[in-house]
Design a protein around this motif. Sequence first.
Motif, PDB file in Angstrom:
ATOM      1  N   ILE A   1      -9.392   7.219   1.104  1.00  0.00           N
ATOM      2  CA  ILE A   1     -10.571   6.306   1.203  1.00  0.00           C
ATOM      3  C   ILE A   1     -11.617   6.397   0.311  1.00  0.00           C
ATOM      4  CG2 ILE A   1     -12.262   5.637   2.855  1.00  0.00           C
ATOM      5  CD1 ILE A   1     -10.036   5.913   5.315  1.00  0.00           C
ATOM      6  N   ALA A   2     -11.960   7.639   0.191  1.00  0.00           N
ATOM      7  CA  ALA A   2     -13.019   7.837  -0.695  1.00  0.00           C
ATOM      8  C   ALA A   2     -12.555   7.332  -2.276  1.00  0.00           C
ATOM      9  CB  ALA A   2     -13.489   9.426  -0.940  1.00  0.00           C
ATOM     10  N   GLU A   3     -11.214   7.679  -2.621  1.00  0.00           N
ATOM     11  CA  GLU A   3     -10.970   7.381  -3.983  1.00  0.00           C
ATOM     12  C   GLU A   3     -10.978   5.893  -4.262  1.00  0.00           C
ATOM     13  OE1 GLU A   3      -9.154   7.715  -7.786  1.00  0.00           O
ATOM     14  OE2 GLU A   3      -9.680   9.372  -6.299  1.00  0.00           O
ATOM     15  N   GLU A   4     -10.484   4.910  -3.038  1.00  0.00           N
ATOM     16  CA  GLU A   4     -10.805   3.588  -2.979  1.00  0.00           C
ATOM     17  C   GLU A   4     -11.845   3.188  -3.177  1.00  0.00           C
ATOM     18  OE1 GLU A   4      -8.837  -0.205  -0.547  1.00  0.00           O
ATOM     19  OE2 GLU A   4      -9.841   1.524   0.499  1.00  0.00           O
ATOM     20  N   ARG A   5     -12.865   3.560  -2.487  1.00  0.00           N
ATOM     21  CA  ARG A   5     -14.494   3.364  -2.500  1.00  0.00           C
ATOM     22  C   ARG A   5     -14.971   3.709  -3.818  1.00  0.00           C
ATOM     23  NH1 ARG A   5     -16.544   0.027  -0.763  1.00  0.00           N
ATOM     24  NH2 ARG A   5     -18.288   0.910  -0.098  1.00  0.00           N
TER      25      ARG A   5
ATOM     26  N   ILE B   1       4.362  12.810  -1.127  1.00  0.00           N
ATOM     27  CA  ILE B   1       4.409  11.352  -1.779  1.00  0.00           C
ATOM     28  C   ILE B   1       5.121  10.468  -0.601  1.00  0.00           C
ATOM     29  CG2 ILE B   1       5.334  10.006  -3.589  1.00  0.00           C
ATOM     30  CD1 ILE B   1       4.731  12.455  -5.251  1.00  0.00           C
ATOM     31  N   LYS B   2       6.057  10.957  -0.241  1.00  0.00           N
ATOM     32  CA  LYS B   2       7.053   9.940   0.742  1.00  0.00           C
ATOM     33  C   LYS B   2       6.290   9.599   2.097  1.00  0.00           C
ATOM     34  CE  LYS B   2      11.508  11.195  -1.191  1.00  0.00           C
ATOM     35  NZ  LYS B   2      12.989  12.142  -0.735  1.00  0.00           N
ATOM     36  N   LYS B   3       5.695  10.701   2.603  1.00  0.00           N
ATOM     37  CA  LYS B   3       5.089  10.979   3.799  1.00  0.00           C
ATOM     38  C   LYS B   3       3.630   9.788   3.805  1.00  0.00           C
ATOM     39  CE  LYS B   3       3.188  13.680   7.485  1.00  0.00           C
ATOM     40  NZ  LYS B   3       4.241  13.343   8.509  1.00  0.00           N
ATOM     41  N   TYR B   4       2.885  10.032   2.584  1.00  0.00           N
ATOM     42  CA  TYR B   4       1.686   9.310   2.412  1.00  0.00           C
ATOM     43  C   TYR B   4       1.548   8.362   1.585  1.00  0.00           C
ATOM     44  CZ  TYR B   4       0.252  13.528   5.006  1.00  0.00           C
ATOM     45  OH  TYR B   4       0.112  14.488   5.662  1.00  0.00           O
TER      46      TYR B   4
ATOM     47  N   LEU C   1       0.499   4.810   3.003  1.00  0.00           N
ATOM     48  CA  LEU C   1      -1.078   4.931   3.242  1.00  0.00           C
ATOM     49  C   LEU C   1      -1.923   4.706   1.909  1.00  0.00           C
ATOM     50  CD1 LEU C   1      -3.532   5.698   4.918  1.00  0.00           C
ATOM     51  CD2 LEU C   1      -3.139   7.934   4.226  1.00  0.00           C
ATOM     52  N   ALA C   2      -1.227   5.547   0.702  1.00  0.00           N
ATOM     53  CA  ALA C   2      -1.958   5.190  -0.542  1.00  0.00           C
ATOM     54  C   ALA C   2      -1.796   3.571  -0.961  1.00  0.00           C
ATOM     55  CB  ALA C   2      -1.243   6.049  -1.516  1.00  0.00           C
ATOM     56  N   ARG C   3      -0.707   2.978  -0.714  1.00  0.00           N
ATOM     57  CA  ARG C   3      -0.648   1.575  -1.344  1.00  0.00           C
ATOM     58  C   ARG C   3      -1.472   0.694  -0.374  1.00  0.00           C
ATOM     59  NH1 ARG C   3       4.907   3.525  -1.985  1.00  0.00           N
ATOM     60  NH2 ARG C   3       5.382   3.023   0.145  1.00  0.00           N
TER      61      ARG C   3
ATOM     62  N   LEU D   1      -3.745   2.394  -3.881  1.00  0.00           N
ATOM     63  CA  LEU D   1      -3.351   3.255  -4.775  1.00  0.00           C
ATOM     64  C   LEU D   1      -1.901   3.680  -5.012  1.00  0.00           C
ATOM     65  CD1 LEU D   1      -6.279   4.072  -3.885  1.00  0.00           C
ATOM     66  CD2 LEU D   1      -5.782   6.496  -4.201  1.00  0.00           C
ATOM     67  N   ASP D   2      -1.466   4.246  -6.063  1.00  0.00           N
ATOM     68  CA  ASP D   2      -0.069   4.237  -6.200  1.00  0.00           C
ATOM     69  C   ASP D   2       0.291   5.330  -5.436  1.00  0.00           C
ATOM     70  OD1 ASP D   2       0.265   2.415  -8.284  1.00  0.00           O
ATOM     71  OD2 ASP D   2      -0.166   3.793  -9.655  1.00  0.00           O
ATOM     72  N   ALA D   3       1.676   5.642  -4.866  1.00  0.00           N
ATOM     73  CA  ALA D   3       2.102   6.631  -3.844  1.00  0.00           C
ATOM     74  C   ALA D   3       1.935   7.875  -4.784  1.00  0.00           C
ATOM     75  CB  ALA D   3       3.662   6.519  -3.806  1.00  0.00           C
ATOM     76  N   GLU D   4       2.278   7.817  -6.111  1.00  0.00           N
ATOM     77  CA  GLU D   4       2.141   9.295  -6.885  1.00  0.00           C
ATOM     78  C   GLU D   4       0.713   9.744  -6.951  1.00  0.00           C
ATOM     79  OE1 GLU D   4       3.442   6.485  -7.817  1.00  0.00           O
ATOM     80  OE2 GLU D   4       5.624   6.994  -7.705  1.00  0.00           O
ATOM     81  N   ASP D   5      -0.362   9.044  -6.511  1.00  0.00           N
ATOM     82  CA  ASP D   5      -1.673   9.577  -6.536  1.00  0.00           C
ATOM     83  C   ASP D   5      -1.655  10.414  -5.479  1.00  0.00           C
ATOM     84  OD1 ASP D   5      -2.590   8.040  -8.451  1.00  0.00           O
ATOM     85  OD2 ASP D   5      -2.969   6.283  -7.330  1.00  0.00           O
TER      86      ASP D   5
END
Length: 271
Positions: free
Chosen positions: A91-95, A42-45, A48-50, A54-58
């Motif tokens: 990326i797929a989640e965002e799309r 969660i910390k590492k990515y 990237l999620a934000r 997306l939320d970091a927890e995702d």
Amino acid sequence: MNTSPAYESPEGLRRLLLRLHRAGGDVWRHDAEAADLLLFTIKKYGALARTHHLDAEDVAPIALENLRTRSVREALDPWGALTRAVQRAIIAEERGRGLLCSPDRARKRDVSSHHDAYRFGERERLADDLPALTTSVDFDDAARTAKGLVDRGVQVLVEVFRVCDWARDVAETGIELVVGRLADSTSRGTAYEYLRRDPTTRSQLDISQRSWLAMLRCLLGSQNPEKANTWAGRGALHAVLAGMSARDLLLIDDVVRPLVAGAPTEGEHSD
């Protein structure tokens, strides 16, 4: 002195994943080191999620799904394999959210090539933004008349070319030359044929015929009638005038693959 967890190294991660795999069952639910690993991802990515809204927890369920795969567990670089897998999934989640479909469906080429869905009332002035694409006027006319829209599109395309290993000055000059010729032509096909045969325009870029044709096909599309209704047939210029972003274009294999293959190599010159 604080020491980093063993799983932060590729070999340490591999050992942990092999142990968890051999343990089987619900070990991921109860293993303390596995829980720490998920918090670490969660910390590492998280950033990237934000970046992809997306939320970091995702990241946790995405990372967990991929950490349990053989491809990550047995990769030469487990962290590298995980990073690529998480990036693709995010990326797929965002799309998927933008296209109002599942992430798995958003990965499909025929779906990912579309722009995000606009909800009713969300873009009140869409017709004003894209006059040539919301009426019967062809996009060639848009390239000739909507200068502001084209200028923005050029900058989007330059970024796409840069990601595909093209030098900024070559990409920017080449795109502007193509747009200029299109503005003086009666159709996209006419512009394509003129530029394909014209050595003068290509010589200004000092690139090979191979690279020049890759640029033309990307920007103006394939001239094969069977591809007329595909992104490959319409071209990237059409796509940006339709509102697609650089990120959208980079998800389309028909745009990225030819550009990467045709990128000018060091020391390559016009022949």
